[in-house]
Design a protein around this motif. Structure first.
Motif, PDB file in Angstrom:
ATOM      1  N   ARG A  83      48.167  18.476  26.016  1.00  0.00           N
ATOM      2  CA  ARG A  83      49.511  18.758  26.525  1.00  0.00           C
ATOM      3  C   ARG A  83      50.071  17.507  27.190  1.00  0.00           C
ATOM      4  O   ARG A  83      49.474  16.956  28.103  1.00  0.00           O
ATOM      5  CB  ARG A  83      49.464  19.917  27.514  1.00  0.00           C
ATOM      6  N   THR A  84      51.199  17.050  26.718  1.00  0.00           N
ATOM      7  CA  THR A  84      51.750  15.782  27.194  1.00  0.00           C
ATOM      8  C   THR A  84      52.036  15.794  28.693  1.00  0.00           C
ATOM      9  O   THR A  84      52.055  14.745  29.321  1.00  0.00           O
ATOM     10  CB  THR A  84      53.044  15.426  26.432  1.00  0.00           C
ATOM     11  N   HIS A  85      52.247  16.966  29.256  1.00  0.00           N
ATOM     12  CA  HIS A  85      52.539  17.060  30.684  1.00  0.00           C
ATOM     13  C   HIS A  85      51.397  16.475  31.523  1.00  0.00           C
ATOM     14  O   HIS A  85      51.611  16.002  32.630  1.00  0.00           O
ATOM     15  CB  HIS A  85      52.777  18.528  31.055  1.00  0.00           C
ATOM     16  N   TYR A  86      50.184  16.501  30.995  1.00  0.00           N
ATOM     17  CA  TYR A  86      49.030  16.079  31.771  1.00  0.00           C
ATOM     18  C   TYR A  86      48.703  14.594  31.653  1.00  0.00           C
ATOM     19  O   TYR A  86      47.770  14.125  32.270  1.00  0.00           O
ATOM     20  CB  TYR A  86      47.794  16.890  31.362  1.00  0.00           C
ATOM     21  N   HIS A  87      49.423  13.830  30.862  1.00  0.00           N
ATOM     22  CA  HIS A  87      49.119  12.401  30.741  1.00  0.00           C
ATOM     23  C   HIS A  87      49.341  11.709  32.078  1.00  0.00           C
ATOM     24  O   HIS A  87      50.317  11.959  32.775  1.00  0.00           O
ATOM     25  CB  HIS A  87      49.949  11.762  29.648  1.00  0.00           C
ATOM     26  N   GLY A  88      48.434  10.828  32.399  1.00  0.00           N
ATOM     27  CA  GLY A  88      48.526  10.101  33.652  1.00  0.00           C
ATOM     28  C   GLY A  88      47.927  10.827  34.839  1.00  0.00           C
ATOM     29  O   GLY A  88      48.018  10.364  35.955  1.00  0.00           O
ATOM     30  N   MET A  89      47.294  11.976  34.605  1.00  0.00           N
ATOM     31  CA  MET A  89      46.683  12.738  35.691  1.00  0.00           C
ATOM     32  C   MET A  89      45.193  12.424  35.782  1.00  0.00           C
ATOM     33  O   MET A  89      44.611  11.873  34.865  1.00  0.00           O
ATOM     34  CB  MET A  89      46.853  14.224  35.446  1.00  0.00           C
ATOM     35  N   ARG A  90      44.617  12.798  36.888  1.00  0.00           N
ATOM     36  CA  ARG A  90      43.165  12.686  37.056  1.00  0.00           C
ATOM     37  C   ARG A  90      42.587  14.082  37.144  1.00  0.00           C
ATOM     38  O   ARG A  90      43.184  14.976  37.737  1.00  0.00           O
ATOM     39  CB  ARG A  90      42.808  11.955  38.351  1.00  0.00           C
ATOM     40  N   CYS A  91      41.395  14.240  36.597  1.00  0.00           N
ATOM     41  CA  CYS A  91      40.674  15.503  36.708  1.00  0.00           C
ATOM     42  C   CYS A  91      39.655  15.350  37.826  1.00  0.00           C
ATOM     43  O   CYS A  91      38.854  14.411  37.830  1.00  0.00           O
ATOM     44  CB  CYS A  91      39.979  15.827  35.379  1.00  0.00           C
ATOM     45  N   LEU A  92      39.701  16.257  38.783  1.00  0.00           N
ATOM     46  CA  LEU A  92      38.817  16.199  39.951  1.00  0.00           C
ATOM     47  C   LEU A  92      37.965  17.461  40.034  1.00  0.00           C
ATOM     48  O   LEU A  92      38.402  18.541  39.638  1.00  0.00           O
ATOM     49  CB  LEU A  92      39.642  16.104  41.233  1.00  0.00           C
ATOM     50  N   PHE A  93      36.773  17.313  40.585  1.00  0.00           N
ATOM     51  CA  PHE A  93      35.915  18.444  40.908  1.00  0.00           C
ATOM     52  C   PHE A  93      36.070  18.653  42.402  1.00  0.00           C
ATOM     53  O   PHE A  93      35.669  17.806  43.198  1.00  0.00           O
ATOM     54  CB  PHE A  93      34.466  18.132  40.532  1.00  0.00           C
ATOM     55  N   ARG A  94      36.702  19.761  42.783  1.00  0.00           N
ATOM     56  CA  ARG A  94      37.046  19.968  44.183  1.00  0.00           C
ATOM     57  C   ARG A  94      36.707  21.371  44.653  1.00  0.00           C
ATOM     58  O   ARG A  94      36.596  22.299  43.869  1.00  0.00           O
ATOM     59  CB  ARG A  94      38.551  19.753  44.386  1.00  0.00           C
ATOM     60  N   VAL A  95      36.626  21.482  45.955  1.00  0.00           N
ATOM     61  CA  VAL A  95      36.516  22.800  46.568  1.00  0.00           C
ATOM     62  C   VAL A  95      37.887  23.440  46.429  1.00  0.00           C
ATOM     63  O   VAL A  95      38.900  22.868  46.832  1.00  0.00           O
ATOM     64  CB  VAL A  95      36.113  22.702  48.054  1.00  0.00           C
ATOM     65  N   SER A  96      37.942  24.597  45.810  1.00  0.00           N
ATOM     66  CA  SER A  96      39.228  25.252  45.609  1.00  0.00           C
ATOM     67  C   SER A  96      39.440  26.414  46.574  1.00  0.00           C
ATOM     68  O   SER A  96      40.574  26.781  46.864  1.00  0.00           O
ATOM     69  CB  SER A  96      39.359  25.745  44.168  1.00  0.00           C
ATOM     70  N   PHE A  97      38.349  26.985  47.065  1.00  0.00           N
ATOM     71  CA  PHE A  97      38.417  28.084  48.027  1.00  0.00           C
ATOM     72  C   PHE A  97      37.414  27.808  49.129  1.00  0.00           C
ATOM     73  O   PHE A  97      36.219  27.672  48.867  1.00  0.00           O
ATOM     74  CB  PHE A  97      38.102  29.430  47.362  1.00  0.00           C
TER      75      PHE A  97
END
Length: 124
Positions: A83-97
């Motif tokens: 999905r072009t919307h996600y270009h330039g983003m970073r994927c992180l492993f984070r605490v979400s809750f």
């Protein structure tokens, strides 16, 4: 945008940025899901309980500060990355809750508690 740390620089390889500065790379195909990456991270990081964690996409824009998009377990990685919307983003492993009882998390899974501590330790 986060150009030098782009989400996808090598075809079919996703880079996941960890709170300790490490980067974990994952090859994927059309059947690989977010959950598959989560399970692999759980193993690589020696975490027993990952219910408080998620993969998120981080992006920023001139008019907004950093924003995070929480990825759902069943999402195919190929779909997310294409999905072009996600270009330039970073994927992180984070605490979400945040755990209701952090001391209980420490007792059940010291490695998960340490990862939580690293992440929230940088907050003001």
């Amino acid at each position: 945008m986060l150009k030098k740390e782009a989400l996808l620089l090598i075809p079919n390889v996703l880079k996941v940025f960890l709170e300790n500065g490490q980067i974990k790379s994952f090859t994927f195909d059309g059947r690989t899901t977010v959950k598959d990456v989560m399970v692999t991270l759980q193993d690589r990081l020696s975490l027993r309980h990952i219910e408080h964690f998620a993969l998120v996409l981080e992006y920023s824009s001139p008019e907004q500060s950093h924003r995070f998009l929480l990825l759902q377990d069943k999402q195919p990685l190929a779909h997310v990355v294409q999905r072009t919307h996600y270009h330039g983003m970073r994927c992180l492993f984070r605490v979400s809750f945040f755990p209701k009882d952090p001391v209980e998390l420490l007792r059940r899974d010291p490695a998960a508690f340490e990862y939580l501590y690293i992440q929230v330790g940088d907050l003001p």
